[in-house]
Design a protein around this motif. Structure first.
Motif, mmCIF file in Angstrom:
data_model
loop_
_atom_site.group_PDB
_atom_site.id
_atom_site.type_symbol
_atom_site.label_atom_id
_atom_site.label_comp_id
_atom_site.label_asym_id
_atom_site.label_seq_id
_atom_site.Cartn_x
_atom_site.Cartn_y
_atom_site.Cartn_z
ATOM 1 N N ALA A 316 0.850 -1.188 0.000
ATOM 2 C CA ALA A 316 0.000 0.000 0.000
ATOM 3 C C ALA A 316 0.888 1.240 0.000
ATOM 4 O O ALA A 316 1.913 1.277 0.686
ATOM 5 N N VAL A 317 0.512 2.242 -0.773
ATOM 6 C CA VAL A 317 1.373 3.412 -0.986
ATOM 7 C C VAL A 317 0.646 4.677 -0.542
ATOM 8 O O VAL A 317 -0.528 4.880 -0.858
ATOM 9 N N VAL A 318 1.378 5.516 0.192
ATOM 10 C CA VAL A 318 0.930 6.863 0.545
ATOM 11 C C VAL A 318 2.017 7.827 0.098
ATOM 12 O O VAL A 318 3.190 7.643 0.431
ATOM 13 N N VAL A 319 1.655 8.841 -0.661
ATOM 14 C CA VAL A 319 2.619 9.831 -1.145
ATOM 15 C C VAL A 319 2.541 11.058 -0.242
ATOM 16 O O VAL A 319 1.458 11.622 -0.037
ATOM 17 N N ALA A 320 3.690 11.427 0.331
ATOM 18 C CA ALA A 320 3.763 12.593 1.216
ATOM 19 C C ALA A 320 4.713 13.620 0.607
ATOM 20 O O ALA A 320 5.821 13.269 0.197
ATOM 21 N N VAL A 321 4.270 14.860 0.545
ATOM 22 C CA VAL A 321 5.080 15.953 0.003
ATOM 23 C C VAL A 321 5.606 16.762 1.178
ATOM 24 O O VAL A 321 4.834 17.418 1.889
ATOM 25 N N ASN A 322 6.908 16.723 1.383
ATOM 26 C CA ASN A 322 7.538 17.364 2.545
ATOM 27 C C ASN A 322 7.972 18.796 2.218
ATOM 28 O O ASN A 322 7.951 19.215 1.063
ATOM 29 N N LYS A 323 8.342 19.520 3.279
ATOM 30 C CA LYS A 323 8.819 20.914 3.193
ATOM 31 C C LYS A 323 7.710 21.828 2.659
ATOM 32 O O LYS A 323 7.978 22.774 1.909
ATOM 33 N N TRP A 324 6.468 21.523 3.062
ATOM 34 C CA TRP A 324 5.327 22.320 2.626
ATOM 35 C C TRP A 324 5.296 23.676 3.299
ATOM 36 O O TRP A 324 4.635 24.610 2.813
ATOM 37 N N ASP A 325 6.003 23.809 4.426
ATOM 38 C CA ASP A 325 5.982 25.078 5.162
ATOM 39 C C ASP A 325 6.698 26.196 4.414
ATOM 40 O O ASP A 325 6.431 27.376 4.670
ATOM 41 N N ILE A 326 7.623 25.861 3.509
ATOM 42 C CA ILE A 326 8.362 26.901 2.791
ATOM 43 C C ILE A 326 7.771 27.158 1.403
ATOM 44 O O ILE A 326 8.337 27.930 0.624
ATOM 45 N N GLU A 327 6.627 26.530 1.109
ATOM 46 C CA GLU A 327 5.967 26.753 -0.186
ATOM 47 C C GLU A 327 5.113 28.009 -0.110
ATOM 48 O O GLU A 327 4.316 28.188 0.816
ATOM 49 N N ASP A 328 5.267 28.888 -1.096
ATOM 50 C CA ASP A 328 4.549 30.170 -1.082
ATOM 51 C C ASP A 328 3.126 30.036 -1.625
ATOM 52 O O ASP A 328 2.163 30.335 -0.926
ATOM 53 N N ASP A 329 3.007 29.600 -2.864
ATOM 54 C CA ASP A 329 1.691 29.504 -3.514
ATOM 55 C C ASP A 329 1.138 28.094 -3.327
ATOM 56 O O ASP A 329 1.216 27.244 -4.214
ATOM 57 N N LYS A 330 0.556 27.856 -2.156
ATOM 58 C CA LYS A 330 0.134 26.495 -1.810
ATOM 59 C C LYS A 330 -1.047 26.017 -2.652
ATOM 60 O O LYS A 330 -1.111 24.847 -3.041
ATOM 61 N N ASN A 331 -2.002 26.898 -2.962
ATOM 62 C CA ASN A 331 -3.194 26.469 -3.694
ATOM 63 C C ASN A 331 -2.861 25.983 -5.095
ATOM 64 O O ASN A 331 -3.303 24.905 -5.526
ATOM 65 N N ASN A 332 -2.087 26.751 -5.821
ATOM 66 C CA ASN A 332 -1.724 26.343 -7.177
ATOM 67 C C ASN A 332 -0.776 25.153 -7.158
ATOM 68 O O ASN A 332 -0.837 24.291 -8.035
ATOM 69 N N LYS A 333 0.074 25.098 -6.127
ATOM 70 C CA LYS A 333 1.040 24.003 -6.057
ATOM 71 C C LYS A 333 0.338 22.667 -5.835
ATOM 72 O O LYS A 333 0.697 21.655 -6.454
ATOM 73 N N ILE A 334 -0.669 22.640 -4.970
ATOM 74 C CA ILE A 334 -1.360 21.371 -4.700
ATOM 75 C C ILE A 334 -2.127 20.909 -5.930
ATOM 76 O O ILE A 334 -2.230 19.706 -6.208
ATOM 77 N N LYS A 335 -2.683 21.861 -6.735
ATOM 78 C CA LYS A 335 -3.355 21.483 -7.972
ATOM 79 C C LYS A 335 -2.368 20.858 -8.951
ATOM 80 O O LYS A 335 -2.662 19.854 -9.616
ATOM 81 N N GLU A 336 -1.173 21.448 -9.057
ATOM 82 C CA GLU A 336 -0.147 20.910 -9.948
ATOM 83 C C GLU A 336 0.297 19.521 -9.489
ATOM 84 O O GLU A 336 0.508 18.614 -10.307
ATOM 85 N N LEU A 337 0.411 19.344 -8.169
ATOM 86 C CA LEU A 337 0.849 18.051 -7.646
ATOM 87 C C LEU A 337 -0.172 16.960 -7.952
ATOM 88 O O LEU A 337 0.198 15.857 -8.382
#
Length: 490
Positions: A316-337
C-alpha cells in the motif's frame, strides 16, 4: 529483556560485527572502511541464557562541534547515558590510542557500568594491545574476536552478575525494539489488526535529503535519528516502534527510516549499494510504504521509480510531500501536484497525497490517518456474491472483445487473496483478454469497492470443465470391446 547493553568505541573496531553476532542476524551494515554506522541501532540479543537489548552506536570521534562527526558523537553519548551497561571496545592489534584514553575517561563519568573488550584479539599480534588495555583503568579486559565468536563466554560471565540487578524492572520497562524488519506479510492471511507483537510496518522511502529522518524524529518527539543538511546521512534501515492514534484506539506501528535512493547509475560505492539494498529489503517486508517527496522538486524520475517499486512489490502506498511550510503559492502548487500524480503514476490512481512539514510537524496527523486507512484497504476482502453481481454489470456496460469472431465469456469471479487484494476471473480463452480490458476491470474494482491507491492484482483463468478426451484419438472397435470386457461375438 533485563537490561540494555551499548557497544561503544572508536570507528572500525568491530562494534557492528559484534552486534550482528549477538542478535544472530546480519542486521547492521559491515565494511572495512571506518564510520559505516551513523545511527543508533537496537536489537534483541541472546547470549547463553541471557536476553537483553543491544545497541550498536556510531564510532566515537573527538569532534564536538555541529559537524556530522560531532552530531554522531552526541548521539552516541546519549546512548551511553541511557544504557544500563556499556561495552567499550578497542582494537587489540592497534593498541590503546590517545582517543581511547579520552573516551575511557568519558565512560567513567557518564556510564553506569563499563566492560572493557579488546577486539581482534586472535593471534600473537594482539598480545601487546591486551597488556596496554589495563592502563585504561576499566578493569580486566576481555580478549575477544567478534569476527570468529571468541570471548563471548567471558562476556557472559561479566554480564551475569549485572543482569541480576536489573531483573526487577525487566517486565515493567520495554525499550524501543529494533531492527529486524519482521516477517514478510503472509498474502494468504485474512485482515489483520496491528498488535504489540505484530505492529503495522511502515517504510519511509525517497531520494536523499527529502527529510525522512526528520519526519520520523517528529513522530517520536525526540532526536532519535541522525539528521542534518548533508544528503545521504542515513545508511542503515533503522526502525522504531510507537503508537499512533486511530479511530479504534492506539495503533502499534513500526516505522522504518531508509537510506536515500539515488539513480542506479550514480550508485557506485559498495557502501551505498549496501545501504540501498537494505532499504529495498525494508520495502519488501513493509505493509505500507510512504513515498516522501521534496515540495521544491516533486515527481522527478527517481521519485517515479521509487513509487513504482513499492507498487510492484504489492505494498500500500501513501505519497507525502515534505517541506510544505516553505511553499509560497500552496493552492496552485497542490493542484499541480495532483495533476502530475494522476498523469505520471496512473498505477497508483487514488492513492493518498498528503502535504506535510517534517520540521514543524504540520500535517502529520493527516499522514497517520492516511497510512492507517491505506492498511485497511490493503487488507480488504469482497464477498464472491458481490463480485459476481458487479462483474455482470461491468460486462453489460462494456462487453469483452471477440477475437476471431468468438466472444470471450467471463463466467464468474472470486477474491483469491488480500494484502494486496487479488482477484481471479474464470473465463474462456484467458490469453486473448487484452491488457486494456483487465485495466478496465481493475479501475472498476477500485472505484466501486473503495480501494483507491492500493495495488490490485487480477488473473484470468480458464474453466476447468474442459472435455477430458479433447485431443485424444477415437478408440477402435477392438480397443473398445477390450475396455468394456466383451469378447468378439460368434
Amino acid at each position: 529483556m533485563t537490561f540494555t547493553l551499548a557497544i561503544v568505541g572508536r570507528p572500525n573496531v568491530g562494534k557492528s560485527t559484534l552486534f550482528n553476532r549477538l542478535v544472530g542476524k546480519r542486521l547492521a551494515l559491515v565494511d572495512d572502511q571506518p564510520g559505516v554506522t551513523r545511527d543508533l541501532r537496537e536489537g534483541e540479543a541472546r547470549l547463553g541464557d541471557l536476553r537483553f537489548t543491544v545497541v550498536d552506536t556510531a564510532g566515537l570521534e573527538e569532534a564536538t562541534d555541529e559537524s556530522l562527526p560531532g552530531r554522531m558523537r552526541k548521539l552516541t553519548e546519549r546512548a551511553v547515558e541511557m544504557a544500563d551497561v556499556c561495552l567499550f571496545m578497542i582494537d587489540a592489534r592497534a593498541g590503546v590510542l590517545g582517543t581511547d584514553e579520552v573516551f575511557a575517561d568519558i565512560l567513567r563519568r557518564k556510564a553506569k557500568h563499563v566492560i572493557l573488550a579488546a577486539n581482534k584479539g586472535e593471534g600473537r599480534a594482539a598480545d601487546a594491545g591486551m597488556l596496554e588495555a589495563y592502563a585504561l583503568g576499566l578493569g580486566e579486559p576481555i580478549r575477544m574476536s567478534a569476527e570468529h565468536g571468541e570471548g563471548l563466554n567471558d562476556l557472559l560471565s561479566f554480564l551475569m552478575p549485572l543482569a541480576g540487578e536489573f531483573e526487577e524492572r525487566a517486565a515493567a520497562e520495554a525499550p524501543v525494539t529494533e531492527v529486524d524488519v519482521g516477517e514478510e506479510p503472509d498474502e494468504d492471511e485474512g485482515p489483520r489488526v496491528p498488535t504489540e507483537s505484530r505492529p503495522l510496518q511502515v517504510a519511509v522511502i525517497g531520494r536523499p535529503n527529502a527529510g525522512k529522518s526528520t519526519l520520523i524524529n517528529k513522530f517520536l518527539g525526540e532526536e532519535r535519528l541522525l539528521t542534518g543538511p548533508e544528503a545521504g546521512i542515513t545508511r542503515d534501515a533503522i526502525s522504531v516502534t510507537m503508537d499512533w492514534h486511530g479511530q479504534g484506539g492506539p495503533v502499534p506501528v513500526r516505522i522504518f527510516d531508509t537510506a536515500g535512493m539515488r539513480k542506479r547509475a550514480k550508485v557506485q560505492e559498495k557502501l551505498e549499494k549496501l545501504s540501498v539494498s537494505d532499504g529495498l529489503r525494508a520495502v519488501k517486508f513493509a505493509e505500507v510504504v510512504v513515498v516522501l517527496l521534496d515540495a521544491a522538486i516533486p515527481f522527478e524520475q527517481q521519485d517515479l521509480r521509487i513509487a513504482d517499486l513499492a507498487e510492484r512489490e504489492g505494498r500500500a502506498v501513501v505519497v507525502a510531500v515534505n517541506k510544505w511550510d516553505i511553499e509560497d503559492d500552496k493552492n496552485n502548487k497542490i493542484k499541480e501536484l495532483r495533476e502530475s500524480f494522476e498523469r505520471l503514476l496512473p498505477q497508483l490512481r487514488g492513492a493518498p497525497l498528503v502535504t506535510v512539514s517534517a520540521r514543524t510537524g504540520r500535517g502529520l496527523d493527516r499522514l497517520q490517518a492516511a497510512v492507517i486507512k491505506a492498511h485497511e484497504v490493503w487488507n480488504r476482502r469482497v464477498s464472491t456474491a458481490k463480485l459476481n453481481k458487479w462483474l455482470v454489470s461491468m460486462i453489460e456496460s462494456h462487453p469483452p472483445p471477440a477475437p476471431g469472431g468468438r466472444r470471450i465469456k467471463l463466467r464468474y469471479m472470486t477474491q483469491a487473496k488480500t494484502r494486496p487484494p487479488g482477484f481471479v476471473v474464470m473465463c474462456s480463452n484467458p490469453k486473448d483478454v487484452p491488457e486494456s480490458y483487465s485495466r478496465y476491470l481493475i479501475n472498476g474494482l477500485r472505484d466501486d469497492f473503495d480501494m483507491p491507491g492500493t495495488p490490485v492484482r487480477l488473473w484470468m483463468r480458464s474453466q476447468s470443465d474442459q472435455n477430458p478426451f479433447k485431443g485424444k484419438t477415437k478408440p477402435g472397435p477392438s480397443k473398445l470391446r477390450k475396455h468394456l470386457g466383451k469378447s468378439r461375438p460368434d
